[in-house]
Design a protein around this motif. Structure first.
Motif, PDB file in Angstrom:
ATOM      1  N   ALA A  15     -14.220 -23.699  15.316  1.00 15.49           N
ATOM      2  CA  ALA A  15     -14.509 -22.914  16.662  1.00 15.49           C
ATOM      3  C   ALA A  15     -14.196 -23.430  17.747  1.00 15.49           C
ATOM      4  CB  ALA A  15     -16.375 -22.760  16.368  1.00 15.49           C
ATOM      5  N   LEU A  16     -14.312 -25.006  17.849  1.00 18.24           N
ATOM      6  CA  LEU A  16     -13.685 -25.335  19.048  1.00 18.24           C
ATOM      7  C   LEU A  16     -12.215 -25.285  19.395  1.00 18.24           C
ATOM      8  CD1 LEU A  16     -15.887 -28.758  18.983  1.00 18.24           C
ATOM      9  CD2 LEU A  16     -16.265 -26.898  20.468  1.00 18.24           C
ATOM     10  N   LEU A  17     -11.534 -25.466  18.338  1.00 18.21           N
ATOM     11  CA  LEU A  17     -10.209 -25.261  18.611  1.00 18.21           C
ATOM     12  C   LEU A  17      -9.641 -23.950  18.940  1.00 18.21           C
ATOM     13  CD1 LEU A  17      -9.001 -27.334  15.220  1.00 18.21           C
ATOM     14  CD2 LEU A  17      -8.321 -27.944  17.505  1.00 18.21           C
ATOM     15  N   GLU A  18     -10.250 -22.821  18.421  1.00 19.62           N
ATOM     16  CA  GLU A  18     -10.113 -21.812  18.559  1.00 19.62           C
ATOM     17  C   GLU A  18     -10.447 -21.281  19.934  1.00 19.62           C
ATOM     18  OE1 GLU A  18      -8.391 -18.492  16.276  1.00 19.62           O
ATOM     19  OE2 GLU A  18      -7.536 -20.441  17.005  1.00 19.62           O
ATOM     20  N   ALA A  19     -11.714 -21.636  20.356  1.00 23.23           N
ATOM     21  CA  ALA A  19     -12.280 -21.413  21.982  1.00 23.23           C
ATOM     22  C   ALA A  19     -11.218 -22.519  22.692  1.00 23.23           C
ATOM     23  CB  ALA A  19     -13.590 -22.022  22.076  1.00 23.23           C
ATOM     24  N   SER A  20     -10.801 -23.320  22.559  1.00 18.90           N
ATOM     25  CA  SER A  20      -9.998 -24.222  23.401  1.00 18.90           C
ATOM     26  C   SER A  20      -8.710 -23.550  23.370  1.00 18.90           C
ATOM     27  CB  SER A  20      -9.750 -25.538  22.818  1.00 18.90           C
ATOM     28  OG  SER A  20     -10.894 -26.345  22.653  1.00 18.90           O
ATOM     29  N   ARG A  21      -7.963 -23.146  22.231  1.00 18.10           N
ATOM     30  CA  ARG A  21      -6.573 -22.344  22.280  1.00 18.10           C
ATOM     31  C   ARG A  21      -6.636 -21.084  23.442  1.00 18.10           C
ATOM     32  NH1 ARG A  21      -4.055 -18.555  18.909  1.00 18.10           N
ATOM     33  NH2 ARG A  21      -5.620 -18.182  17.590  1.00 18.10           N
ATOM     34  N   TRP A  48      -3.358 -26.979  14.739  1.00 23.99           N
ATOM     35  CA  TRP A  48      -3.462 -26.227  15.864  1.00 23.99           C
ATOM     36  C   TRP A  48      -2.468 -26.657  16.874  1.00 23.99           C
ATOM     37  CZ3 TRP A  48      -5.885 -24.132  12.455  1.00 23.99           C
ATOM     38  CH2 TRP A  48      -6.747 -23.025  12.646  1.00 23.99           C
ATOM     39  N   HIS A  49      -2.106 -28.046  16.883  1.00 29.22           N
ATOM     40  CA  HIS A  49      -0.876 -28.495  17.752  1.00 29.22           C
ATOM     41  C   HIS A  49       0.139 -28.032  17.165  1.00 29.22           C
ATOM     42  CE1 HIS A  49       1.473 -31.028  20.125  1.00 29.22           C
ATOM     43  NE2 HIS A  49       1.814 -31.738  19.122  1.00 29.22           N
ATOM     44  N   HIS A  50       0.753 -28.112  15.987  1.00 32.84           N
ATOM     45  CA  HIS A  50       2.129 -27.890  15.503  1.00 32.84           C
ATOM     46  C   HIS A  50       2.119 -26.386  15.351  1.00 32.84           C
ATOM     47  CE1 HIS A  50       3.577 -31.745  14.469  1.00 32.84           C
ATOM     48  NE2 HIS A  50       2.427 -32.116  14.449  1.00 32.84           N
ATOM     49  N   THR A  51       1.425 -25.533  15.184  1.00 35.75           N
ATOM     50  CA  THR A  51       1.527 -24.223  14.940  1.00 35.75           C
ATOM     51  C   THR A  51       1.267 -23.424  16.377  1.00 35.75           C
ATOM     52  OG1 THR A  51       0.530 -24.133  12.809  1.00 35.75           O
ATOM     53  CG2 THR A  51       0.589 -22.038  14.094  1.00 35.75           C
ATOM     54  N   TYR A  52       0.383 -23.962  17.081  1.00 36.18           N
ATOM     55  CA  TYR A  52       0.056 -23.048  18.451  1.00 36.18           C
ATOM     56  C   TYR A  52       0.542 -23.819  19.801  1.00 36.18           C
ATOM     57  CZ  TYR A  52      -3.112 -20.452  15.103  1.00 36.18           C
ATOM     58  OH  TYR A  52      -3.359 -19.715  14.206  1.00 36.18           O
ATOM     59  N   GLY A  53       0.754 -25.164  19.368  1.00 34.16           N
ATOM     60  CA  GLY A  53       1.112 -26.007  20.564  1.00 34.16           C
ATOM     61  C   GLY A  53      -0.012 -26.530  21.452  1.00 34.16           C
ATOM     62  N   LEU A  54      -1.416 -26.342  20.823  1.00 32.61           N
ATOM     63  CA  LEU A  54      -2.503 -26.802  21.707  1.00 32.61           C
ATOM     64  C   LEU A  54      -2.276 -28.510  21.826  1.00 32.61           C
ATOM     65  CD1 LEU A  54      -5.446 -26.043  22.524  1.00 32.61           C
ATOM     66  CD2 LEU A  54      -6.205 -26.987  20.527  1.00 32.61           C
ATOM     67  N   TYR A  75      -8.768 -20.558  25.774  1.00 32.86           N
ATOM     68  CA  TYR A  75      -9.007 -21.143  27.213  1.00 32.86           C
ATOM     69  C   TYR A  75      -7.575 -21.710  27.589  1.00 32.86           C
ATOM     70  CZ  TYR A  75     -10.521 -24.598  30.806  1.00 32.86           C
ATOM     71  OH  TYR A  75     -10.437 -25.152  31.922  1.00 32.86           O
ATOM     72  N   TRP A  76      -6.916 -22.566  26.977  1.00 35.21           N
ATOM     73  CA  TRP A  76      -5.817 -23.280  27.395  1.00 35.21           C
ATOM     74  C   TRP A  76      -4.617 -22.069  27.621  1.00 35.21           C
ATOM     75  CZ3 TRP A  76      -1.469 -23.694  23.964  1.00 35.21           C
ATOM     76  CH2 TRP A  76      -0.400 -24.650  24.489  1.00 35.21           C
ATOM     77  N   SER A  77      -4.756 -21.180  26.912  1.00 28.71           N
ATOM     78  CA  SER A  77      -3.674 -20.195  26.785  1.00 28.71           C
ATOM     79  C   SER A  77      -3.671 -19.625  28.047  1.00 28.71           C
ATOM     80  CB  SER A  77      -3.808 -19.240  25.626  1.00 28.71           C
ATOM     81  OG  SER A  77      -3.305 -19.861  24.505  1.00 28.71           O
ATOM     82  N   GLN A  78      -4.614 -19.289  28.912  1.00 27.90           N
ATOM     83  CA  GLN A  78      -4.698 -18.342  30.164  1.00 27.90           C
ATOM     84  C   GLN A  78      -4.603 -19.469  31.274  1.00 27.90           C
ATOM     85  OE1 GLN A  78      -7.917 -18.510  32.203  1.00 27.90           O
ATOM     86  NE2 GLN A  78      -8.308 -20.223  31.002  1.00 27.90           N
ATOM     87  N   LEU A  79      -4.430 -20.700  30.981  1.00 32.85           N
ATOM     88  CA  LEU A  79      -4.492 -21.672  32.103  1.00 32.85           C
ATOM     89  C   LEU A  79      -3.102 -21.479  32.590  1.00 32.85           C
ATOM     90  CD1 LEU A  79      -6.418 -24.809  31.079  1.00 32.85           C
ATOM     91  CD2 LEU A  79      -7.168 -23.100  32.737  1.00 32.85           C
ATOM     92  N   GLN A  80      -2.894 -21.898  33.876  1.00 31.68           N
ATOM     93  CA  GLN A  80      -1.578 -21.796  34.621  1.00 31.68           C
ATOM     94  C   GLN A  80      -1.137 -23.153  35.131  1.00 31.68           C
ATOM     95  OE1 GLN A  80       0.484 -19.063  34.519  1.00 31.68           O
ATOM     96  NE2 GLN A  80      -1.322 -18.002  33.435  1.00 31.68           N
ATOM     97  N   PHE A 127      -7.175 -31.887  24.105  1.00 26.29           N
ATOM     98  CA  PHE A 127      -8.246 -31.657  23.010  1.00 26.29           C
ATOM     99  C   PHE A 127      -8.272 -32.894  22.392  1.00 26.29           C
ATOM    100  CE2 PHE A 127     -10.220 -30.916  19.062  1.00 26.29           C
ATOM    101  CZ  PHE A 127     -11.099 -29.773  19.303  1.00 26.29           C
ATOM    102  N   HIS A 128      -9.291 -33.745  22.629  1.00 27.11           N
ATOM    103  CA  HIS A 128      -9.456 -35.170  21.996  1.00 27.11           C
ATOM    104  C   HIS A 128     -10.319 -35.062  20.853  1.00 27.11           C
ATOM    105  CE1 HIS A 128      -9.132 -39.813  22.708  1.00 27.11           C
ATOM    106  NE2 HIS A 128      -9.904 -39.566  21.432  1.00 27.11           N
ATOM    107  N   HIS A 129      -9.825 -35.277  19.602  1.00 26.87           N
ATOM    108  CA  HIS A 129     -10.700 -35.253  18.425  1.00 26.87           C
ATOM    109  C   HIS A 129     -10.896 -36.619  17.879  1.00 26.87           C
ATOM    110  CE1 HIS A 129     -11.997 -33.894  14.585  1.00 26.87           C
ATOM    111  NE2 HIS A 129     -11.048 -34.519  13.948  1.00 26.87           N
ATOM    112  N   VAL A 130     -12.175 -36.972  17.776  1.00 26.17           N
ATOM    113  CA  VAL A 130     -12.607 -38.364  17.261  1.00 26.17           C
ATOM    114  C   VAL A 130     -13.041 -38.111  16.014  1.00 26.17           C
ATOM    115  CG1 VAL A 130     -14.522 -40.274  17.874  1.00 26.17           C
ATOM    116  CG2 VAL A 130     -13.548 -38.709  19.738  1.00 26.17           C
ATOM    117  N   SER A 131     -12.415 -39.346  14.995  1.00 24.83           N
ATOM    118  CA  SER A 131     -12.330 -39.027  13.716  1.00 24.83           C
ATOM    119  C   SER A 131     -12.793 -40.588  13.217  1.00 24.83           C
ATOM    120  CB  SER A 131     -11.257 -38.522  13.007  1.00 24.83           C
ATOM    121  OG  SER A 131     -11.535 -38.308  11.752  1.00 24.83           O
TER     122      SER A 131
END
Length: 354
Positions: free
Chosen positions: A106-112, A173-179, A114-119, A128-132
């Motif tokens: 859900a966070l990845l899709e929301a971030s994608r 999400w990085h490799h497919t969408y460039g997030l 949001y990020w897509s409409q930034l300029q 997007f920093h993922h803590v694992s």
């Protein structure tokens, strides 16, 4: 400037928020569902601080996350929110699948979106920093080299499997969408505000209460221990300077067997808060091991040092002393988190172990 932090009322997340605002005036939007381990008491020092905006909500609530991103326009999302206790994942894996996998999705899709409409610069700067966790790599033999970022994933518990799945989603999400993502995998954290179901705080609070100190199996399970404030500084380094799409292991260079950790805690308590009844080590009790207990974890943290110049500031000796002293100085916090639900869990997990 603003960042959005998920799980910022939990152990590591709250330490990160406190550390961030101690060093910066950049606003933090803190999204946390306040389940059993989320505690606003961790953030009491920020009451009335306009730089900290707390939102009680679920990372799986896509509409809420969309609204927060649109309203606050953060330059980064730092994702701590996760179910993280292996024993709880064994007893009830469903919550781990929902939070760690569905929530990250859900966070990845929301971030994608949001990020897509930034300029311009805003789009280029977003992260997007993922803590694992290092547990995604599985278990090491005594002579194996520590986990490097190139190690294959071999998770062995429902918890580590759910975190491995979330790592794979972030990568995809990085490799497919460039997030623009970065991922960090840390070793075992310890320090202030650690919920007392985990090894070190459980040993401290049980010892002070004169209760048994339950040690799984032979106590020779080895972990690499990382002081939580060092973890926070490592996350800041990766967020600021990490290469997009890359993973960085954050470790403490402190491999210790569980039984040695327990004996160290006992010795510090003997020094700092002696018990008239005798040494705290008298309370050590060996109990039945957890199912599928990984034998050894160890982090090779050379990549983050080589590329970003980060190393932990604390040794285990300095960090564990600070941790024990913090629990001695914050008995009210400990009493507050040991609710009926916590006591029920301790009974469920340890009551049936011989």
């Amino acid at each position: 400037m603003t960042i959005l932090v998920t799980g910022g009322a939990g152990f590591i997340g709250s330490n990160f928020v406190l550390d961030w605002l101690a060093q910066s005036d950049e606003k933090v939007i803190n999204l946390d569902l306040l389940t059993y381990a989320g505690n606003l008491g961790n953030l009491k020092s920020l009451e009335g601080d306009a730089r900290h905006v707390f939102v009680n909500g679920d990372i799986c609530d896509r509409n809420l996350v969309d609204e927060l991103l649109a309203t606050h326009q953060p330059r980064a999302l730092v994702h701590f929110a996760a179910e993280s206790h292996v024993d709880r994942s064994i007893h009830g894996p469903g919550a781990f699948m929902r939070t760690n996998i569905d929530g990250t999705f859900a966070l990845l899709e929301a971030s994608r979106a949001y990020w897509s409409q930034l300029q311009g610069e805003a789009k280029a700067a977003f992260r997007f920093h993922h803590v694992s966790t290092d547990e995604v790599y599985g278990s090491l033999k005594p002579t194996d080299p520590p986990f490097a970022e190139t190690n294959p994933y071999e998770p062995n518990s429902p918890y580590s499997a759910s975190k491995a799945a979330s790592d794979h989603l972030v990568r995809a999400w990085h490799h497919t969408y460039g997030l623009p993502v970065v991922t960090t995998n840390c070793s075992n954290n310890y320090g202030p505000y650690h919920f007392p179901e985990k090894l070190i705080p459980l040993m401290i609070v049980n010892a002070l209460a004169g209760k048994p100190l339950p040690v799984y199996g032979d106590g020779q399970q080895i972990r690499d221990w990382l002081y939580v404030k060092d973890h926070c500084s490592g996350i800041r380094a990766v967020l600021e300077r990490g290469t997009l799409g890359e993973t960085y292991n954050i470790g403490g260079w402190n491999e210790k067997a569980n039984i040695d950790i327990v004996k160290t805690v006992c010795a510090l308590l003997d020094e700092l808060n002696p018990d008239p009844a005798g040494p705290y080590s008298r309370l050590i009790t060996y109990v039945t091991d957890r199912p599928g207990h990984d034998r050894r974890y160890a982090i090779d943290a050379r990549k983050i040092e080589r590329e970003l110049g980060w190393r932990p500031a604390e040794t285990f000796d300095t960090g564990i002393r600070k941790t024990v002293q913090w629990y001695l100085d914050n008995s009210a916090w400990v009493a507050d988190v040991q609710s009926g639900a916590y006591k029920d869990w301790i009974g469920t997990n340890y009551g049936g172990r011989a």
